[in-house]
Design a protein around this motif. Structure first.
Motif, PDB file in Angstrom:
ATOM      1  N   TYR A   1       0.823  -1.216   0.000  1.00 12.41           N
ATOM      2  CA  TYR A   1       0.000   0.000   0.000  1.00 12.41           C
ATOM      3  C   TYR A   1       0.860   1.271   0.000  1.00 12.41           C
ATOM      4  O   TYR A   1       0.416   2.314  -0.480  1.00 12.41           O
ATOM      5  CB  TYR A   1      -0.932   0.022   1.224  1.00 12.41           C
ATOM      6  N   ILE A   2       2.052   1.184   0.569  1.00 10.61           N
ATOM      7  CA  ILE A   2       2.917   2.377   0.576  1.00 10.61           C
ATOM      8  C   ILE A   2       3.323   2.685  -0.876  1.00 10.61           C
ATOM      9  O   ILE A   2       3.247   3.833  -1.337  1.00 10.61           O
ATOM     10  CB  ILE A   2       4.163   2.158   1.464  1.00 10.61           C
ATOM     11  N   ALA A   3       3.719   1.643  -1.606  1.00  5.81           N
ATOM     12  CA  ALA A   3       4.105   1.822  -3.016  1.00  5.81           C
ATOM     13  C   ALA A   3       2.909   2.259  -3.852  1.00  5.81           C
ATOM     14  O   ALA A   3       3.020   3.117  -4.747  1.00  5.81           O
ATOM     15  CB  ALA A   3       4.688   0.516  -3.550  1.00  5.81           C
ATOM     16  N   PHE A   4       1.764   1.678  -3.551  1.00  2.62           N
ATOM     17  CA  PHE A   4       0.507   2.021  -4.236  1.00  2.62           C
ATOM     18  C   PHE A   4       0.217   3.521  -4.076  1.00  2.62           C
ATOM     19  O   PHE A   4      -0.133   4.220  -5.026  1.00  2.62           O
ATOM     20  CB  PHE A   4      -0.580   1.141  -3.607  1.00  2.62           C
ATOM     21  N   SER A   5       0.409   4.006  -2.859  1.00  2.00           N
ATOM     22  CA  SER A   5       0.126   5.405  -2.576  1.00  2.00           C
ATOM     23  C   SER A   5       1.104   6.325  -3.320  1.00  2.00           C
ATOM     24  O   SER A   5       0.715   7.384  -3.838  1.00  2.00           O
ATOM     25  CB  SER A   5       0.209   5.614  -1.064  1.00  2.00           C
ATOM     26  N   GLN A   6       2.359   5.900  -3.383  1.00  2.00           N
ATOM     27  CA  GLN A   6       3.329   6.717  -4.140  1.00  2.00           C
ATOM     28  C   GLN A   6       2.999   6.700  -5.629  1.00  2.00           C
ATOM     29  O   GLN A   6       3.155   7.716  -6.317  1.00  2.00           O
ATOM     30  CB  GLN A   6       4.756   6.221  -3.888  1.00  2.00           C
ATOM     31  N   ALA A   7       2.544   5.551  -6.129  1.00  2.00           N
ATOM     32  CA  ALA A   7       2.154   5.468  -7.546  1.00  2.00           C
ATOM     33  C   ALA A   7       0.963   6.386  -7.818  1.00  2.00           C
ATOM     34  O   ALA A   7       0.904   7.069  -8.851  1.00  2.00           O
ATOM     35  CB  ALA A   7       1.817   4.023  -7.922  1.00  2.00           C
ATOM     36  N   LEU A   8       0.048   6.411  -6.879  1.00  2.00           N
ATOM     37  CA  LEU A   8      -1.148   7.247  -7.025  1.00  2.00           C
ATOM     38  C   LEU A   8      -0.765   8.731  -7.096  1.00  2.00           C
ATOM     39  O   LEU A   8      -1.258   9.481  -7.948  1.00  2.00           O
ATOM     40  CB  LEU A   8      -2.058   6.985  -5.809  1.00  2.00           C
ATOM     41  N   ALA A   9       0.141   9.136  -6.219  1.00  2.20           N
ATOM     42  CA  ALA A   9       0.592  10.538  -6.220  1.00  2.20           C
ATOM     43  C   ALA A   9       1.388  10.828  -7.493  1.00  2.20           C
ATOM     44  O   ALA A   9       1.243  11.900  -8.099  1.00  2.20           O
ATOM     45  CB  ALA A   9       1.433  10.814  -4.980  1.00  2.20           C
ATOM     46  N   ALA A  10       2.215   9.876  -7.913  1.00  2.00           N
ATOM     47  CA  ALA A  10       3.016  10.080  -9.133  1.00  2.00           C
ATOM     48  C   ALA A  10       2.107  10.188 -10.356  1.00  2.00           C
ATOM     49  O   ALA A  10       2.374  10.978 -11.272  1.00  2.00           O
ATOM     50  CB  ALA A  10       4.012   8.930  -9.305  1.00  2.00           C
ATOM     51  N   ALA A  11       1.038   9.407 -10.375  1.00  2.00           N
ATOM     52  CA  ALA A  11       0.086   9.481 -11.491  1.00  2.00           C
ATOM     53  C   ALA A  11      -0.492  10.896 -11.562  1.00  2.00           C
ATOM     54  O   ALA A  11      -0.546  11.499 -12.637  1.00  2.00           O
ATOM     55  CB  ALA A  11      -1.024   8.442 -11.320  1.00  2.00           C
ATOM     56  N   ALA A  12      -0.885  11.424 -10.400  1.00  2.00           N
ATOM     57  CA  ALA A  12      -1.431  12.792 -10.374  1.00  2.00           C
ATOM     58  C   ALA A  12      -0.392  13.774 -10.891  1.00  2.00           C
ATOM     59  O   ALA A  12      -0.701  14.684 -11.662  1.00  2.00           O
ATOM     60  CB  ALA A  12      -1.850  13.142  -8.949  1.00  2.00           C
ATOM     61  N   PHE A  13       0.847  13.570 -10.492  1.00  2.00           N
ATOM     62  CA  PHE A  13       1.928  14.452 -10.912  1.00  2.00           C
ATOM     63  C   PHE A  13       2.085  14.433 -12.435  1.00  2.00           C
ATOM     64  O   PHE A  13       2.420  15.443 -13.059  1.00  2.00           O
ATOM     65  CB  PHE A  13       3.232  14.038 -10.227  1.00  2.00           C
ATOM     66  N   GLU A  14       1.821  13.263 -13.040  1.00  2.00           N
ATOM     67  CA  GLU A  14       1.946  13.091 -14.497  1.00  2.00           C
ATOM     68  C   GLU A  14       0.680  13.529 -15.240  1.00  2.00           C
ATOM     69  O   GLU A  14       0.599  13.396 -16.454  1.00  2.00           O
ATOM     70  CB  GLU A  14       2.220  11.617 -14.832  1.00  2.00           C
ATOM     71  N   GLY A  15      -0.356  13.951 -14.478  1.00  2.00           N
ATOM     72  CA  GLY A  15      -1.625  14.296 -15.124  1.00  2.00           C
ATOM     73  C   GLY A  15      -2.378  13.071 -15.610  1.00  2.00           C
ATOM     74  O   GLY A  15      -3.185  13.144 -16.544  1.00  2.00           O
TER      75      GLY A  15
ATOM     76  N   ASP B   1      -5.023  10.003 -14.696  1.00  2.00           N
ATOM     77  CA  ASP B   1      -6.054   9.653 -13.720  1.00  2.00           C
ATOM     78  C   ASP B   1      -5.865   8.231 -13.220  1.00  2.00           C
ATOM     79  O   ASP B   1      -5.287   7.376 -13.913  1.00  2.00           O
ATOM     80  CB  ASP B   1      -7.443   9.816 -14.353  1.00  2.00           C
ATOM     81  N   ALA B   2      -6.388   8.006 -12.020  1.00  2.00           N
ATOM     82  CA  ALA B   2      -6.232   6.694 -11.388  1.00  2.00           C
ATOM     83  C   ALA B   2      -7.423   6.457 -10.482  1.00  2.00           C
ATOM     84  O   ALA B   2      -8.014   7.407  -9.977  1.00  2.00           O
ATOM     85  CB  ALA B   2      -4.943   6.668 -10.566  1.00  2.00           C
ATOM     86  N   THR B   3      -7.758   5.197 -10.311  1.00  2.00           N
ATOM     87  CA  THR B   3      -8.822   4.841  -9.371  1.00  2.00           C
ATOM     88  C   THR B   3      -8.261   3.855  -8.359  1.00  2.00           C
ATOM     89  O   THR B   3      -8.065   2.677  -8.687  1.00  2.00           O
ATOM     90  CB  THR B   3     -10.015   4.175 -10.105  1.00  2.00           C
ATOM     91  N   PRO B   4      -7.978   4.313  -7.137  1.00  2.00           N
ATOM     92  CA  PRO B   4      -7.523   3.355  -6.128  1.00  2.00           C
ATOM     93  C   PRO B   4      -8.663   2.371  -5.901  1.00  2.00           C
ATOM     94  O   PRO B   4      -9.820   2.778  -5.821  1.00  2.00           O
ATOM     95  CB  PRO B   4      -7.284   4.229  -4.885  1.00  2.00           C
ATOM     96  N   MET B   5      -8.362   1.080  -5.818  1.00  2.00           N
ATOM     97  CA  MET B   5      -9.461   0.120  -5.826  1.00  2.00           C
ATOM     98  C   MET B   5      -9.238  -1.095  -4.938  1.00  2.00           C
ATOM     99  O   MET B   5      -8.334  -1.889  -5.158  1.00  2.00           O
ATOM    100  CB  MET B   5      -9.695  -0.343  -7.272  1.00  2.00           C
ATOM    101  N   GLU B   6     -10.122  -1.199  -3.939  1.00  4.40           N
ATOM    102  CA  GLU B   6     -10.180  -2.410  -3.108  1.00  4.40           C
ATOM    103  C   GLU B   6     -11.439  -3.212  -3.418  1.00  4.40           C
ATOM    104  O   GLU B   6     -11.627  -4.285  -2.842  1.00  4.40           O
ATOM    105  CB  GLU B   6     -10.232  -2.016  -1.621  1.00  4.40           C
ATOM    106  N   GLY B   7     -12.290  -2.636  -4.279  1.00  2.35           N
ATOM    107  CA  GLY B   7     -13.564  -3.286  -4.597  1.00  2.35           C
ATOM    108  C   GLY B   7     -13.389  -4.387  -5.620  1.00  2.35           C
ATOM    109  O   GLY B   7     -13.753  -4.249  -6.788  1.00  2.35           O
ATOM    110  N   PHE B   8     -12.800  -5.486  -5.182  1.00  3.71           N
ATOM    111  CA  PHE B   8     -12.636  -6.646  -6.064  1.00  3.71           C
ATOM    112  C   PHE B   8     -12.492  -7.887  -5.189  1.00  3.71           C
ATOM    113  O   PHE B   8     -12.256  -7.779  -3.984  1.00  3.71           O
ATOM    114  CB  PHE B   8     -11.405  -6.482  -6.979  1.00  3.71           C
TER     115      PHE B   8
END
Ligand SMILES: Cc1cc2nc3c(=O)[nH]c(=O)nc-3n(C[C@H](O)[C@H](O)[C@H](O)COP(=O)(O)O)c2cc1C
Length: 210
Positions: A135-149, A151-158
């Motif tokens: 989850y720590i890496a996931f969170s950094q990826a999420l922030a990096a995606a935003a930085f790159e413009g 979009d991302a959907t964090p997802m536990e619904g599976f």
């Protein structure tokens, strides 16, 4: 400030338009995940990057039929180690020694301490720990995606067991922890895209002790 602007821009996209994300952006998002800190530096997870449309379509029904699974450009699956083993721990300590070019007694003692505790623990307890690191890496990826413009959907619904089965993760000693579809938002199909971001006020989040 720039980081906060990007974090305000991002939201959990509910609809994506199918447009492909350039590979250099994906590489930088993955690099941000690779650079994430983890407990004892073990990086106890892998990231599966799914570009294959058939595979994305197969995962969608076991991910609450969320449309972004099919309509994203790249689907990242953060798959954590199913447990800690001596081999897995030694791999990371040996890699550290190789890269740094020396052995350190304190570091070797620390290796032994982990070898004497982690592999003997219950696999479920260990997975709980490895998933937290993912989850720590996931969170950094999420922030990096935003930085790159991007979009991302964090997802536990599976259904993790179903995703593990589709991707053959258990045979590799892995278990899916969390998903991150990457792509571009489809504003006209997304009820959330124009709504104001809601976060609790700072005073309900932070306690300062002088
Ligand atoms: C770990 C995690 C799991 C989530 N799972 C889902 C999900 O399965 N589907 C979904 O649409 N949103 C999911 N969300 C999105 C959250 O609902 C969303 O991040 C939160 O409401 C804050 O809104 P924002 O991200 O748009 O700012 C998840 C978020 C996180 C961090």
């Amino acid at each position: 400030m720039e980081l906060l602007d990007k974090l305000n821009w991002r939201y959990a996209a509910k609809a994506m338009n199918g447009e492909k994300v350039a590979e250099d952006k994906i590489e930088r998002i993955l690099e941000a995940a690779r650079l994430a800190p983890t407990s004892s530096g073990l990086q106890p997870f892998e990231i599966i990057v799914i570009k294959n449309q058939e595979l994305k379509d197969k995962i969608k029904p076991v991910a609450w039929n969320q449309s972004v699974i099919s309509d994203c450009s790249h689907l990242l699956v953060f798959a954590a180690w199913d447990t800690y083993t001596a081999d897995r721990i030694n791999y990371m300590f040996d890699l550290t020694n190789d890269i740094r070019g020396f052995k350190n007694e304190g570091w070797e003692n620390y290796r032994q301490m982990l070898l004497n505790s982690y592999p003997q623990k219950d696999a479920e307890e260990n997975f709980n720990h490895t998933a937290k690191q993912a989850y720590i890496a996931f969170s950094q990826a999420l922030a990096a995606a935003a930085f790159e413009g991007v979009d991302a959907t964090p997802m536990e619904g599976f259904d993790p067991a179903a995703v593990d089965e589709i991707l053959g993760l258990r045979e590799k000693g892995l278990r899916s922890a969390v998903l991150l579809p990457l792509g571009y938002r489809k504003d006209d199909a997304d009820w959330l895209s124009n709504l104001v971001k809601v976060r609790k006020p700072m005073e309900d989040l932070v306690t300062v002790i002088d």
